[in-house]
Design an enzyme around this catalytic site. Structure first.
Site, PDB file in Angstrom:
ATOM      1  N   HIS A   1       1.880  14.967   1.832  1.00 34.79           N
ATOM      2  CA  HIS A   1       0.672  13.864   1.306  1.00 34.79           C
ATOM      3  C   HIS A   1       0.194  14.517  -0.015  1.00 34.79           C
ATOM      4  CE1 HIS A   1      -3.072  16.223   2.490  1.00 34.79           C
ATOM      5  NE2 HIS A   1      -1.920  16.753   3.314  1.00 34.79           N
ATOM      6  N   CYS A   2      -0.380  13.798  -0.769  1.00 35.14           N
ATOM      7  CA  CYS A   2      -1.110  14.286  -1.844  1.00 35.14           C
ATOM      8  C   CYS A   2      -2.616  13.960  -1.591  1.00 35.14           C
ATOM      9  CB  CYS A   2      -0.535  13.905  -3.086  1.00 35.14           C
ATOM     10  SG  CYS A   2      -0.576  11.832  -3.567  1.00 35.14           S
ATOM     11  N   MET A   3      -3.334  13.845  -2.705  1.00 31.83           N
ATOM     12  CA  MET A   3      -4.718  13.498  -2.407  1.00 31.83           C
ATOM     13  C   MET A   3      -4.983  12.034  -1.956  1.00 31.83           C
ATOM     14  SD  MET A   3      -7.838  14.853  -3.209  1.00 31.83           S
ATOM     15  CE  MET A   3      -9.463  14.489  -3.183  1.00 31.83           C
TER      16      MET A   3
END
Length: 648
Positions: A26-28
């Site tokens: 995942h990212c932000m």
């Protein structure tokens, strides 16, 4: 028990189960999946989930947009799915395996050409301007050009060729050699030197070969090699640079490190220059000529209208797949071989047609205020050559506008090829594209533009009467189409605490649509602005509480404001893959921060070196108690001084 256990179970089922997950991270704001079979994912079902704001497929990754809560969701998801999360770099590498050989080749080609586009576009505009002043007979009863009647403009014409020649004669081969070595981890300076040897003044200019009475040559006694330059040539430059990269890798393996600084550059450069001029250059020239001749035959031959219809119609779907990037190399080669390209005008017309389809939606949804917040900026950006907001944010969402745009583009492509409309080279897509069209074809391109504008608008207006519900058109406010059934809505409030969100960094404010990212530009994360930074420290835009910090990457921070709104500060595009290199986080989750307090630091140079864009996005992912907001989308920004978002 986690907060998102049930939602995680639902998402797991909708993406095809645990066995369909090749990798996940995942990212932000997004869950990033590499799926073993993307066809097993129920996209409509996923997008109807209350926690999901949208989905997006890019570069082999299936991305599910969650928002600031993605970190908590991710933890629950991997627990439910029984899979182990991996790093962003591993997901990116795994995603490449999801692409076939052609897709990987096109992706690489796109990454090589992207750094060159600003120079190529600039050169194209300069050539277009020179065409206006030295080729259009608009004075003294149509017998003279501006250059012929004015010494000043004659001087300007000569001076501007200094830039045009630098871009197209020298810049393309040198730039390609540099870009290839940079992309593949070679020594960039050696790439530049190699490129300069391809365009040396000692060689016969490539543009003069056809008319030369005698071609100079190197005489080695037992053999002779023609001294021909490779000005504006694409494939010879790429071949030469690849030889340099692989030679450098080879010599680094066999030469002791104590003397590698001396002998690795020497042998790598010497042999790659020899290979370039003796073998690869002539072969690459012939390959490039064959490709450009085939495309040129398609554009100008007896069946050119068929070619125009096919290319014009299906260019927009190519954009979705990413295969459209290969057109840059073809356009550049056409311009080098034939003095112009008939392919690029159709690309500009496709952009115009997709923008016009959005204009049709603007007319249909004139009473749907929330839809217009996406429609209007998307149409403007598309007319200026940035298609992603229009295509992903509007046309593909409803599907029929996308098809209507394809039809309009196909018809415009027929007229474009029928009239042999030609551009100098790659230009600014959309309406400004007319500036790059060669003088004799300006009127025919204007006709094509009219077709690409009128037909999609008319088709969307007609088809949309049947395809859109009354709520989607804005006639039934209670059933606003932007509210997804089943999603929890904020209760209506009559008052809100005014909050002025200040700039988080010094720089130049730009519209979010100009970021050219399929998620941010399309407004899938929410409204906001972007800043091209001049400094390297991100500060709090107002008093707030730190809600999310990307500890492992450092590239983004989520804040909760005093009015309950949630704000995302995201530094750079795809900087999640940098694994915190060049980033330093200065706050933790639950910290109370004051306006102007430093949140994170970043290195513009590190981002540039990683071949990413360093723009800073400030997004309102949840308006909280705010009922209204105004965006400042232009001008200079000063950290903790300039208001970029006003919330009431």
């Amino acid at each position: 028990m986690g907060k998102y256990i049930e939602e995680s179970k639902e998402l797991l089922a909708l993406i095809g189960g645990r066995t369909n997950i090749g990798a996940v991270t995942h990212c932000m704001t997004r869950m990033r999946f590499v799926l073993n079979d993307e066809n097993k994912a129920d996209i409509k079902g996923i997008e109807s989930m209350s926690v999901v704001k949208g989905t997006f497929t890019q570069a082999g990754q299936f991305q599910v947009i969650i928002g600031n809560q993605v970190s908590d969701f991710y933890k629950d998801f991997i627990a439910v799915a029984g899979v182990e999360g991996v790093s962003k770099a591993e997901v990116k590498q795994a995603a490449k395996q999801n692409q076939n050989i052609a897709q990987r080749a096109v992706t690489t080609l796109a990454e090589i050409f992207t750094p060159l586009l600003p120079a190529i576009i600039c050169g194209g505009l300069i050539l277009g301007f020179r065409n206006v002043i030295d080729s259009i007979y608009m004075f003294e009863n149509g017998t003279k050009t501006l250059v012929q009647i004015s010494q000043f403009w004659a001087g300007i014409d000569q001076f501007l060729w200094l830039i045009g020649e630098a871009v197209f004669h020298t810049g393309i081969p040198v730039g390609l050699c540099w870009s290839v070595t940079k992309k593949m981890g070679g020594t960039e300076m050696l790439g530049i030197i190699l490129g300069l040897t391809l365009t040396s003044g000692q060689l016969l200019n490539a543009y003069g070969v056809a008319g030369a009475d005698k071609i100079p040559f190197w005489n080695f006694g037992f053999m002779k090699v023609n001294m021909i330059g490779y000005q504006a040539q694409v494939i010879p430059a790429i071949f030469a640079a690849l030889s340099l990269v692989y030679l450098e890798r080879f010599f680094k393996k066999i030469i002791p490190s104590v003397v590698s600084m001396i002998f690795v550059p020497f042998f790598s450069l010497l042999l790659s220059v020899i290979a370039a001029h003796f073998i690869l250059g002539p072969i690459g020239w012939q390959i490039g000529s064959v490709i450009s001749k085939v495309i040129y035959a398609g554009i100008t031959g007896s069946f050119r209208v068929v070619f125009g219809a096919i290319f014009g119609t299906f260019y927009a779907p190519l954009v979705i797949t990413g295969l459209h990037h290969m057109s840059n190399a073809i356009d550049t080669q056409l311009a080098a071989d034939f003095g112009g390209t008939g392919l690029w005008p159709m690309i500009a017309l496709s952009n115009i047609a997709q923008g016009s389809a959005v204009v049709g939606m603007i007319l249909l949804q004139k009473r749907n205020v929330r839809a217009q917040e996406v429609n209007i900026p998307s149409a403007i950006s598309c007319y200026l050559g940035v298609t992603e907001p229009a295509m992903f944010g509007v046309n593909l969402k409803y599907k029929f506008p996308f098809v209507c745009g394809m039809i309009g583009s196909g018809i415009a492509g027929i007229v474009c090829t029928a009239t042999n409309t030609t551009a100098n080279t790659i230009g600014v897509g959309g309406l400004p594209g007319i500036l790059s069209i060669q003088t004799p074809y300006i009127l025919s391109f204007a006709l094509c533009m009219l077709i690409a504008i009128v037909i999609p608008i008319a088709l969307v207006s007609i088809v949309g009467q049947r395809q859109l519900t009354e709520s989607q058109r804005g006639f039934v406010a209670e059933l606003d189409d932007n509210v997804v059934p089943g999603k929890e809505e904020k209760p209506f409030v009559t008052a809100a605490t005014p909050v002025n969100v200040k700039s988080v960094v010094n720089g130049k404010i730009i519209s979010l649509k100009d970021v050219n990212d399929g998620v941010f530009s399309a407004g899938l994360m929410g409204p906001g602005v972007a800043i091209e930074p001049e400094t390297e420290e991100i500060v709090a835009p107002c008093n707030a509480k730190v809600a999310v910090v990307m500890e492992d990457t450092g590239h983004a921070v989520g804040l909760t404001l005093e009015n309950g709104a949630e704000l995302l500060i995201h530094v750079g595009l795809d900087t999640v893959y940098m694994n915190k290199e060049g980033f330093e986080t200065l706050v933790r989750v639950d910290d109370q921060v004051k306006a102007g307090q430093p949140l994170l630091r970043f290195s513009k140079e590190a981002i540039k070196k990683a071949n990413h864009r360093d723009c800073v996005m400030v997004i309102i992912t949840d308006p909280g108690l705010s009922k209204d907001m105004a965006l400042n989308e232009q001008g200079d920004a000063f950290a903790n001084e300039t208001t970029i978002i006003s919330m009431k």
